[in-house]
Design an enzyme around this catalytic site. Structure first.
Site, PDB file in Angstrom:
ATOM      1  N   GLN A  50      35.487  46.448  31.729  1.00 53.65           N
ATOM      2  CA  GLN A  50      35.391  46.795  33.149  1.00 53.65           C
ATOM      3  C   GLN A  50      34.067  47.469  33.483  1.00 53.65           C
ATOM      4  O   GLN A  50      33.659  47.496  34.640  1.00 53.65           O
ATOM      5  CB  GLN A  50      36.542  47.730  33.549  1.00 53.65           C
ATOM      6  N   CYS A  93      44.384  48.659  39.748  1.00 54.45           N
ATOM      7  CA  CYS A  93      43.322  48.495  38.753  1.00 54.45           C
ATOM      8  C   CYS A  93      41.995  48.831  39.415  1.00 54.45           C
ATOM      9  O   CYS A  93      41.737  48.404  40.534  1.00 54.45           O
ATOM     10  CB  CYS A  93      43.313  47.049  38.265  1.00 54.45           C
ATOM     11  N   GLU A 136      45.651  47.539  29.865  1.00 55.23           N
ATOM     12  CA  GLU A 136      44.285  47.695  29.343  1.00 55.23           C
ATOM     13  C   GLU A 136      43.973  46.661  28.265  1.00 55.23           C
ATOM     14  O   GLU A 136      42.857  46.146  28.201  1.00 55.23           O
ATOM     15  CB  GLU A 136      44.065  49.114  28.802  1.00 55.23           C
ATOM     16  N   HIS A 139      42.902  43.453  29.703  1.00 52.53           N
ATOM     17  CA  HIS A 139      41.481  43.406  30.095  1.00 52.53           C
ATOM     18  C   HIS A 139      40.605  42.890  28.960  1.00 52.53           C
ATOM     19  O   HIS A 139      39.633  42.176  29.197  1.00 52.53           O
ATOM     20  CB  HIS A 139      40.982  44.807  30.467  1.00 52.53           C
TER      21      HIS A 139
END
Ligand code: NI
Length: 172
Positions: A50, A93, A136, A139
């Protein structure tokens, strides 16, 4: 240092994170910067992807907004097994602005990875922590929570996001 958080539809968010070969100073620095970024956002979890860092690292803190605050970092985390009922937290998010949705998740999860010292750890989680870990780790595989909701809801969000981005383009 606070890092810039990439937002949907940035292509980088679709990358698969590369495993970390050695937990060293460079990794500790990334983790510290990720923590600064997560708390300032604020959020309860963050994956390196991210922040535009192509490494298999997540941090999380279910108590981020309380005095008990204290984060954990997991390196090369893998979901080993899931069990229990299907549960839904109203998820959001940092990479998916202005949207929350229930997402079907497993109630319990077993995750293995390395801690900050490079030691192998096994985490058995339920409740909010289980959901955060699943979110997470997704991701790190290029998956966003909106990929796990109904196509109709996802389509509505995509449209809304496109409009918002267009508006901010015109404003700048
Ligand atoms: Ni997220």
């Amino acid at each position: 240092m606070i890092l810039e958080i990439l937002t949907y539809p940035d292509d980088f968010l679709r990358k698969t994170a590369k495993p970390v070969a050695a937990v060293d100073k460079e990794i500790w620095e990334i983790i510290e910067n990720m923590a600064d970024t997560m708390y300032s956002a604020p959020g309860v979890g963050l994956a390196a992807i991210q922040a535009g860092i192509d490494k298999s690292i997540i941090i999380y803190d279910p108590d981020a907004d309380s005095e008990k605050r204290g984060y954990q970092a997991l390196i090369n985390p893998k979901v080993i097994s899931t069990s229990g009922e299907t549960v839904s937290e109203n998820e959001g998010c940092l990479s998916v602005p202005d949207f929350r949705s229930d997402v079907p998740r497993a109630e319990k999860v077993v995750v293995e990875g390395l801690d900050r010292e490079g030691k192998a750890v096994r985490i058995e989680a339920d409740g909010l922590l289980s959901v955060i870990l699943q979110h997470e780790i997704d991701h790190l595989n290029g998956i966003l929570f909106i990929d796990r909701i109904s196509p109709l809801k996802r389509g509505m969000y995509k449209k809304r996001r496109k409009k918002a981005l267009k508006r901010s383009d015109q404003a700048s």
